[in-house]
Write an enzyme that holds these catalytic residues in place. Sequence first.
Site, PDB file in Angstrom:
ATOM      1  CG  HIS A  89     -25.923 -14.238  66.748  1.00 56.81           C
ATOM      2  ND1 HIS A  89     -25.907 -15.625  66.858  1.00 56.81           N
ATOM      3  CD2 HIS A  89     -26.737 -13.958  65.684  1.00 56.81           C
ATOM      4  CE1 HIS A  89     -26.671 -16.142  65.921  1.00 56.81           C
ATOM      5  NE2 HIS A  89     -27.195 -15.157  65.186  1.00 56.81           N
ATOM      6  CB  THR A 140     -74.800 -31.569  91.519  1.00 58.19           C
ATOM      7  OG1 THR A 140     -76.089 -31.578  92.127  1.00 58.19           O
ATOM      8  CG2 THR A 140     -74.400 -33.008  91.187  1.00 58.19           C
ATOM      9  CG  HIS A 141     -75.636 -26.950  90.778  1.00 56.23           C
ATOM     10  ND1 HIS A 141     -75.440 -26.112  89.699  1.00 56.23           N
ATOM     11  CD2 HIS A 141     -76.326 -28.032  90.299  1.00 56.23           C
ATOM     12  CE1 HIS A 141     -75.997 -26.633  88.620  1.00 56.23           C
ATOM     13  NE2 HIS A 141     -76.537 -27.799  88.947  1.00 56.23           N
ATOM     14  CB  SER A 151     -48.043 -15.643 111.464  1.00 57.66           C
ATOM     15  OG  SER A 151     -48.975 -14.701 110.943  1.00 57.66           O
ATOM     16  CE  LYS A 171     -57.434 -21.140 109.393  1.00 58.16           C
ATOM     17  NZ  LYS A 171     -57.108 -19.872 108.713  1.00 58.16           N
ATOM     18  CD  GLU A 216     -55.206 -22.238 100.088  1.00 56.39           C
ATOM     19  OE1 GLU A 216     -56.291 -21.881 100.579  1.00 56.39           O
ATOM     20  OE2 GLU A 216     -54.102 -21.918 100.589  1.00 56.39           O
TER      21      GLU A 216
END
Length: 433
Positions: free
Chosen positions: A68, A145-146, A268, A273, A280
């Site tokens: 407890h 849009t879309h 890697s 990149k 993200e």
Amino acid sequence: MIPRYTLDEMGALWSEEAKLATWVEVEVLACEAHAELGIVPREDLDAIRGGTVPSAQRCAEIEATTNHDVIAFLTAFMETIPSAGDEHPGRWVHYGMTSSDLLDTALGVMLTRATDLVLAKAQRLVGALRTRAEEHWDTVCVGRTHGVQAEPTTFGHKLAQFAFAVDRGRRRLDAARRAVAVGSISGAVGTYSNIDPFVEDYVCQRLGLAVEPVATQVVARDRHAELLSALAILGASVEQIGLEIRHLQRTEVREAEEPFGAGQKGSSAMPHKRNPITCERICGLARVLRANAGAAIENVALWHERDITHSSVERVILPDSLIAADYQLHLAIRVIEGLRVFEDRMLANLEATGGLVYSSQVLLHLVEGGMPRDDAYKVVQTAAMRAWGTGAPFRQSLAEEGVDVPEETFSAQQFLRRHDTVRERLAVLGNQQ
């Protein structure tokens, strides 16, 4: 150099040491209130005040036997209270209280302190968005849009929309902070059977908390659900920023890019990149906040005056959500303050369709010239579909339909003539900070 996130303030608030210190604070204040009522002798109160926050290790040792946590804490705290006679002053600690009186009142303190840190970061993000929006108010780009090019807008307009969304989230969170800034010291089922309501008023007032108007044994959990829902909504608005930048950073678009530090590596295997990993991460954290909000809503319905199904859940979702929100906002501030904007790419993409983004202006020009709207729409759409199919300039396709429009019809500025209306609203947002 991009500053790294640390848990200095937020992490300290959720440490075991901070929790135990808050528990001591609540218990001592309750003893002070009982002294005011003449129940606790002043010399015993002085001794209780002389106690110290027990160590987390000692509490854990006792809890291994008691199973407890509150009893373990009370036992450990009593060990630190000096005693000179047979009647230990610590006997007054937790007088008339139940465990939830301590736990929920202390939790109200911890939640408000942690929420204040998140609110401060949200305010800073609003300021950063407003600053960058002003900087790029006239930076023309294409609206989509879309996912398909629509009409010209400006990058400042995009950022202004985000500023208002985050500010709304900040305001919701501020309201939710008030909702959880409550305490309750009302006894086993909330009826004040063994404790004077004065004690509750005394403790809550000094902790900056309101009083739960009708406690059972716990503070109502819709309050905590409101807090985590507000964090989830704010997180979704921050996610919207990250998602937009991820799209704009795609190689085929490359209109904006999150900061890429000196020495940073993107892959890697592929040295070229430059991945939007921070954005993200922002988007991923929003999922955690939404999931935790769902768990908080599940905690609202408890058996009768209470059960403890909420307790194990809250030990995870409350600190995790506030830490995650704090970190997500930290990342978003970094991204916005260091965001790279490629105006030349924005202009190139604006003209990538050969003028199709000006179709609405052509439609209105024909309508203003007396052509029925349905007929005008068919003419413009036929020319547009031909341009899509052949890759020919839109003006050439229009000419083949016998349509001739003024040069200014194909100007982005035609779409931005009233744009300062929005800028004035942004200025007001700045004044409200």
